[in-house]
Design an enzyme around this catalytic site. Structure first.
Site, mmCIF file in Angstrom:
data_model
loop_
_atom_site.group_PDB
_atom_site.id
_atom_site.type_symbol
_atom_site.label_atom_id
_atom_site.label_comp_id
_atom_site.label_asym_id
_atom_site.label_seq_id
_atom_site.Cartn_x
_atom_site.Cartn_y
_atom_site.Cartn_z
ATOM 1 C CB SER A 1 -5.042 -1.008 102.776
ATOM 2 O OG SER A 1 -4.925 -2.039 103.724
ATOM 3 C CG HIS B 1 -7.916 -5.824 101.630
ATOM 4 N ND1 HIS B 1 -8.351 -4.892 102.539
ATOM 5 C CD2 HIS B 1 -6.635 -5.484 101.321
ATOM 6 C CE1 HIS B 1 -7.370 -4.032 102.802
ATOM 7 N NE2 HIS B 1 -6.323 -4.360 102.065
ATOM 8 C CG ASP C 1 -11.252 -5.885 103.453
ATOM 9 O OD1 ASP C 1 -10.383 -6.691 103.835
ATOM 10 O OD2 ASP C 1 -10.986 -4.768 102.998
#
Length: 704
Positions: A557, A675, A643
């Site tokens: 991320s 995600h 995501d």
């Protein structure tokens, strides 16, 4: 170092240049067309990338299968969690060998004075057990399954649960009568996670999101009434703020909280009159964060408020709940470097969480004299936190504890005696002995002289870390004041047992060393995050822990942005880079306020849309824009089609751009996930086994 066999040419994404113009700067983007998620050409390209990755890593399939077997073999697949008391029941979860998802259960208390959780065994029936929700049954026929809300009324007669079957974090809430077993007609679609019952069980409070996937509205649903009649309790129009709601442990108030990265605000609603107007706790002030927790002291409703108004590392004050903006009684004053994290209030005392010297701490706060008794642990590195404490007046506090070498442990802390009662330690099968492993913290010197902590864990049989160069797996994050805690991992044992040292670079932008640590790694200081990580890697090489040929980096991320940045900054320092759902096209995303989360993110990264200096600064480090004609390390980017936080298009564009300069880059895109990646524990284990097999191959330990 081995290299994976090449038997196919990589997919070539067609160049379809468009020009993006901001602040007088023209940028040609050849791969923005990959954002068209519904375009068959995009899907075909992603599927071609997956096929290429499968082909390139086919030789690792036996190793992946071995690692998967190791993870599975070390895990007690049929197990039960430590029960948590709520109302007249003990609530706990089951896992069953061969099943992907958990099973939520409960059993009745033996008496109202029963505070000792029953010791459960997979081989022994639990008297009076009720299965509340079997995730395996709910997931039948679905490729993806995620539970975003789960709660039972205080009375124990009804249950709500919210399910996502796409990975886009939109949950449909349903209600079940636990007395009759019947599904109630109440079905609430497109909710955010965290729906909750009112204390009396008559209502459900839930939130919904706007087009940018921002939770912006709190709703009140009365059971048995049409969803169309639900009452809007609160709406937050400012696109920088997320909204959430939950009841105080005392059941006295509904707290509606909203916050950006740097500012927060709370409103209270009387729980016995949920249609009444919310009351403001403190007015919103730019740059001031706070949160409140209700208590009753000497018969008066009070709020303990943790805030950073003139207190960088926060202070704790007490105010009257009837007049929150009135006089403040300072309970824990501000201490620089002593970062207060949160307070949990109970009837007779409170639990205070804070960070000191890079580690999380817990202290018991006395209402009587304001004293704090800190819980002490023997290990030099550990993580600790309170949780699973729904009752208002318990004699015990549930605590979670662990370290790099100590499996996750559940304690109950007896407040009266100060005794820690061991309830359960995560079983690790196969003869695991923590004494076979070691952990330590070393310090690397950053370019500006700042000392950066680096945590290490290794297996002792390969020698002490630093005595000879060995493969090192260096992990980093460094954003949102998120701290990477010293936690245990079963999959990690598969690399430690092959001689790999696992390390965490606690770079600026995280919260390990207090709020200033975060401030020094955000906005126009963001480059510190990247250079800190590089300096930590250089320290490990210079001190003999590893060599560039044996060093692999990982981040996900915002940590994936870190991975893309260090690939550009120091490509010759790493043998490989694993980037999970990586935020590598950050400037494109942050320039578009219509995309999910963009406006909210301006407090973290800056606003390049309206500020030319921020634009220039971000453009100087964002990975996609700074790919250059150098020899890159091997790169594996992992993403998911659905995501909503970091869209698949970012790593897809990044890999296409890397290929232009000859980089050995692979893209793996889950076509039904979000995600957090794939759902189901076996799927998650197999996915991690794939990543670890690739990582071990990169550092030359695939045959270890």
């Amino acid at each position: 170092m081995t290299t994976d066999a090449v038997s196919a040419l990589p997919p070539v994404a067609p160049r379809k240049p468009i020009v993006r113009r901001h602040h007088g700067d023209d940028v040609e983007d050849a791969y923005e067309w990959l954002r068209a998620k519904e375009d068959p050409e995009v899907i075909a390209h992603l599927e071609a990338e997956n096929a290429y990755t499968r082909d390139r890593t086919a030789h690792l399939a036996p190793l992946q299968e071995r690692i998967f077997g190791e993870i599975k073999g070390r895990t007690l697949e049929t197990d039960l969690s430590v029960p948590t008391r709520r109302g007249d029941w003990w609530y706990y979860g089951r896992t069953v060998e061969g099943s992907q998802y958990g099973i939520q259960c409960r059993a009745p208390l033996t008496s109202p004075d029963d505070w000792t959780p029953p010791v459960l065994s997979p081989d022994t029936p639990v008297p009076g057990e009720q299965v509340l929700l079997d995730g395996n049954v709910e997931a039948e026929g679905e490729e993806f399954f995620s539970l975003g809300s789960f709660e039972v009324t205080t009375a124990g007669d009804r249950m709500l649960y919210g399910v996502d079957v796409a990975g886009d974090e939109r949950y449909t809430v349903r209600v079940r009568d636990l007395v009759t077993g019947e599904q109630l007609p109440d079905v609430i679609p497109d909710t955010f996670a965290g729906a909750t019952f009112s204390p009396d069980g008559r209502f459900i409070v839930y939130t919904t999101v706007d087009d940018a996937w921002r939770p912006d509205t709190v709703w009140l649903h009365e059971l048995g009434t049409p969803v169309e009649d639900d009452v809007k309790l609160f709406h937050e129009p400012d696109e920088r703020f997320w909204l959430g709601a939950g009841f105080t442990r005392s059941d006295r108030y509904l707290v509606i909280g909203m916050g950006s990265s740097i500012t927060s605000e709370e409103w209270l609603v009387d729980a016995d009159d949920l249609r009444s107007a919310p009351r403001l706790v403190w007015p919103r002030t730019e740059g001031v964060e706070y949160d409140s927790s209700h208590a009753v002291i000497d018969g008066e409703d009070v709020l303990f408020i943790l805030h950073n108004d003139g207190a960088l590392d926060f202070e704790l004050v007490k105010v009257s709940a009837s007049d929150p903006t009135g006089p403040r009684d300072v309970v824990v004053p501000h201490q620089p470097g002593h970062r207060l994290l949160g307070v949990s209030t109970f009837r007779d005392w409170a639990v205070l969480g804070y960070r000191r010297e890079g580690l999380a701490r817990l202290g018991m706060l006395s209402y009587r004299d304001g004293s704090i008794s800190e819980l002490e642990f023997d290990e030099p590195l550990y993580s600790v936190g309170s949780g699973g404490n729904p009752e208002w007046a318990p004699p015990l506090i549930r605590i979670g504890y662990g370290s790099f070498i100590t499996p996750g442990t559940v304690f109950d802390y007896d407040v009266a005696t100060g005794e820690l009662l061991l309830r359960k330690r995560q079983p690790v099968l196969g003869g695991y002995d923590s004494a076979d492993y070691a952990q330590a913290r070393v310090w690397a010197t950053a370019q500006d002289g700042t000392q950066i902590p680096v945590s290490l864990v290794w297996k002792r049989s390969f020698g002490e870390a630093g005595t000879a160069a060995r493969p090192v797996h260096l992990y980093g994050y460094g954003s949102y004041e998120h701290s990477i805690e010293p936690g245990f991992s079963v999959p990690r044992l598969s690399e430690l047992d092959r001689g790999v040292i696992f390390a965490v670079a606690h770079v600026r932008g995280g919260g390990e060393m207090g709020r200033q640590w975060y401030e020094d790694g955000k906005l126009l200081h963001k480059r510190n995050t990247f250079t800190d990580f590089v300096d930590c890697a250089r320290h490990l090489v210079a001190e003999g822990y590893t060599t560039p040929e044996q060093l692999v980096a990982e981040g996900g991320s915002a940590g994936g942005l870190l991975m893309g940045a260090i690939a550009n900054l120091a490509p010759d320092l790493f043998a490989g880079i694993l980037a999970d759902v990586p935020f590598v096209d950050a400037l494109t995303t942050i320039l578009d306020p219509s995309l999910p989360l963009t406006v909210i993110e301006w407090d973290e990264w800056g606003d390049p849309l309206h500020n030319a200096d921020v634009y220039a600064y971000m453009k100087s480090y964002t990975p996609y824009e700074n790919v250059r004609d150098v020899t890159y390390p091997r790169i594996l980017a992992v993403t998911s089609l659905n995501d909503t936080r970091v869209m698949y298009v970012e790593p897809a564009k990044w890999v296409a751009r890397l290929r232009e300069v000859g980089a050995d880059a692979l893209l793996k895109c889950e076509m039904v996930a979000g995600h957090g990646g794939v759902s189901g524990r076996y799927n998650a284990w197999r996915e991690r086994a794939f990543e670890l097999a690739w990582l071990l191959d990169v550092v030359g330990a695939a045959d270890a």
